[in-house]
Design a protein around this motif. Structure first.
Motif, PDB file in Angstrom:
ATOM      1  N   PHE A 257       0.895  -1.064   0.014  1.00  0.00           N
ATOM      2  CA  PHE A 257       0.041  -0.255   0.152  1.00  0.00           C
ATOM      3  C   PHE A 257       0.953   1.118  -0.204  1.00  0.00           C
ATOM      4  O   PHE A 257       1.826   1.380   0.639  1.00  0.00           O
ATOM      5  CB  PHE A 257      -0.825  -0.005   1.197  1.00  0.00           C
ATOM      6  CG  PHE A 257      -1.772  -1.299   1.298  1.00  0.00           C
ATOM      7  CD1 PHE A 257      -2.987  -1.201   0.747  1.00  0.00           C
ATOM      8  CD2 PHE A 257      -1.262  -2.248   2.149  1.00  0.00           C
ATOM      9  CE1 PHE A 257      -3.825  -2.532   0.935  1.00  0.00           C
ATOM     10  CE2 PHE A 257      -2.061  -3.422   2.340  1.00  0.00           C
ATOM     11  CZ  PHE A 257      -3.227  -3.532   1.521  1.00  0.00           C
ATOM     12  N   ALA A 292      -2.532  -3.428   6.624  1.00  0.00           N
ATOM     13  CA  ALA A 292      -1.798  -2.566   7.472  1.00  0.00           C
ATOM     14  C   ALA A 292      -0.340  -2.293   7.261  1.00  0.00           C
ATOM     15  O   ALA A 292      -0.104  -2.621   6.135  1.00  0.00           O
ATOM     16  CB  ALA A 292      -2.027  -3.307   8.990  1.00  0.00           C
ATOM     17  N   ALA A 314      -0.781   2.086  10.642  1.00  0.00           N
ATOM     18  CA  ALA A 314      -2.015   2.139  10.372  1.00  0.00           C
ATOM     19  C   ALA A 314      -2.762   0.931   9.835  1.00  0.00           C
ATOM     20  O   ALA A 314      -1.834   0.007   9.602  1.00  0.00           O
ATOM     21  CB  ALA A 314      -1.996   3.309   9.257  1.00  0.00           C
TER      22      ALA A 314
HETATM   23  N1  DAH Z   1      -7.160   1.888   2.322  1.00  0.00           N
HETATM   24  C1  DAH Z   1      -6.741   0.439   2.176  1.00  0.00           C
HETATM   25  C2  DAH Z   1      -7.656   0.005   1.274  1.00  0.00           C
HETATM   26  O1  DAH Z   1      -8.958   0.392   1.082  1.00  0.00           O
HETATM   27  C3  DAH Z   1      -6.546  -0.554   3.368  1.00  0.00           C
HETATM   28  C4  DAH Z   1      -5.531  -0.173   4.123  1.00  0.00           C
HETATM   29  C5  DAH Z   1      -4.177  -0.762   4.035  1.00  0.00           C
HETATM   30  C6  DAH Z   1      -5.478   0.770   5.046  1.00  0.00           C
HETATM   31  C7  DAH Z   1      -3.197  -0.581   4.781  1.00  0.00           C
HETATM   32  C8  DAH Z   1      -4.370   1.126   5.853  1.00  0.00           C
HETATM   33  C9  DAH Z   1      -3.325   0.673   5.701  1.00  0.00           C
HETATM   34  O2  DAH Z   1      -4.567   2.076   6.903  1.00  0.00           O
HETATM   35  O3  DAH Z   1      -2.018   0.839   6.359  1.00  0.00           O
HETATM   36  O4  DAH Z   1      -7.476  -1.000   0.588  1.00  0.00           O
END
Ligand code: DAH
Length: 349
Positions: A257, A292, A314
């Motif tokens: 990510f 995460a 996160a």
């Molecule tokens: N925002 C990501 C999604 O919608 C999920 C996510 C992944 C959130 C890693 C995070 C993170 O805070 O650290 O696919």
């Protein structure tokens, strides 16, 4: 004239006694108190009488007129009261009728799951924050290390909103995840922070058993001095145990990510087969529940936190997935199909 007046009084009073509604009463008023009524005529004729007669007849005429007026008022009151009683009686509650059951609203299974997730994190010292569903490109992508043209944008099929700010070159979208809340909150807060950010998210996607164009996520963010990957693991282990059972194991695997480094995908051992492999976990023994990682130094800088001093973790998880796994719901579209037969199954929880 005196005789006539006393006679008039008797007749008028007898007639008034027979009156039972306002229309008849008005007719009576016109007949006995109107301009052309006998009493008014008599009063006008007084001047043609002798002084002696005028005194007697005048007194009587006025007396009769006053009597008519007060009888009229009294009658009017009586009729109004009777009409009111009649109307109330017609509307009165018939206690012998069978009752109608009140249909009470209950919490949607998503709401129940979202509250449960937030409760677990609140008990671990996290604070809940909410934010907008219509978002700027900046918060949803740019500030999270996903600039225009970055291939990672393909990870989020985006619903763009037909509103742009050409002067500042900003565009709007329906937030594709709750991660923009990391940036929004950190514009106002200073570390240490431990935050949980639940809400609706949107994707430009055709719906099928696993995809909806609207669903829910819960985002987590912790920033402080000396936060390490061990803190992330400890927190998510504890969450998995409180949410899915004390004997749960969690697995961390490398994932990508753009806003975290390193990034991980977290899975728990299947709570149905305990890792043996079954239909729920597609035979693998593991169920992926969230993404995460450690907050990327560039993101920290954008939050105005010096990465040499601060670090953070996160995570983000899909909420519908929790009741789907728990109750074996095979199609996410049931959640927002508004079929009470589906929703009623969760009223007892
Ligand atoms: N925002 C990501 C999604 O919608 C999920 C996510 C992944 C959130 C890693 C995070 C993170 O805070 O650290 O696919």
């Amino acid at each position: 004239m005196i005789d006539k007046l006393s006679q008039l009084k008797t007749v008028a009073e007898t007639e008034l006694n027979a009156v039972t509604d306002t229309r008849r009463l008005e007719e009576w008023r016109v007949r006995y108190l109107g301009k052309k009524s006998a009493i008014m005529q008599a009063l006008r004729e007084l001047s043609s009488l002798s002084l002696e007669e005028r005194r007697k007849a005048g007194a009587l005429a006025n007396e009769v007129k006053d009597a008519f007026e007060s009888s009229y008022k009294q009658k009017l009151e009586g009729i109004k009261q009777a009409e009111l009683e009649l109307a109330t009686a017609a509307k009165a509650l018939d206690v012998t009728l069978p009752g109608q059951p009140e249909s009470l609203g209950r919490l949607h299974p998503t709401t129940q799951a979202m509250r449960e997730v937030c409760q677990v994190f609140t008990s671990l010292g996290f604070e809940t924050v909410e934010g907008p569903e219509v978002e700027w490109d900046y918060y949803n992508f740019e500030a999270l290390n996903i600039p225009k043209g970055h291939p990672a944008r393909d990870m989020w099929a985006t619903l763009w909103v037909d509103f742009a700010d050409p002067e500042k070159q900003r565009s709007m979208l329906m937030r594709t995840h709750t991660s923009p809340m990391q940036i929004r909150t950190m514009e106002k807060r200073r570390p240490p922070v431990r935050l949980i950010m639940p809400g609706k998210t949107y994707r430009y996607e055709a719906t099928d058993v696993r995809h909806e164009w609207m669903f829910h996520q819960v985002e987590g963010l912790a920033i402080d001095k000396n936060i390490t990957m061990a803190d992330l693991k400890g927190t998510l282990f504890e969450f998995a145990r409180r949410m899915f059972g004390a004997d749960r194991k969690a697995r961390f695997r490398c994932d990508y990510f753009p806003f975290v480094e390193p990034g991980v995908e977290v899975a728990i051992d299947c709570f149905i087969c305990k890792g043996q492999g079954c239909r729920l976990c597609s035979g693998s023994g593991w169920i992926e529940i969230l993404g995460a990682g450690m907050v990327h130094p560039d993101v920290l800088r954008r939050m105005d936190c010096d990465p040499a001093v601060y670090s953070g973790f996160a995570f983000g998880m899909g909420v519908e997935r929790i009741p789907m796994l728990r109750y074996g719901i095979e199609d996410i579209r049931h959640f927002y199909g508004n079929d009470l037969r589906f929703l009623k199954q969760f009223w007892g929880f």
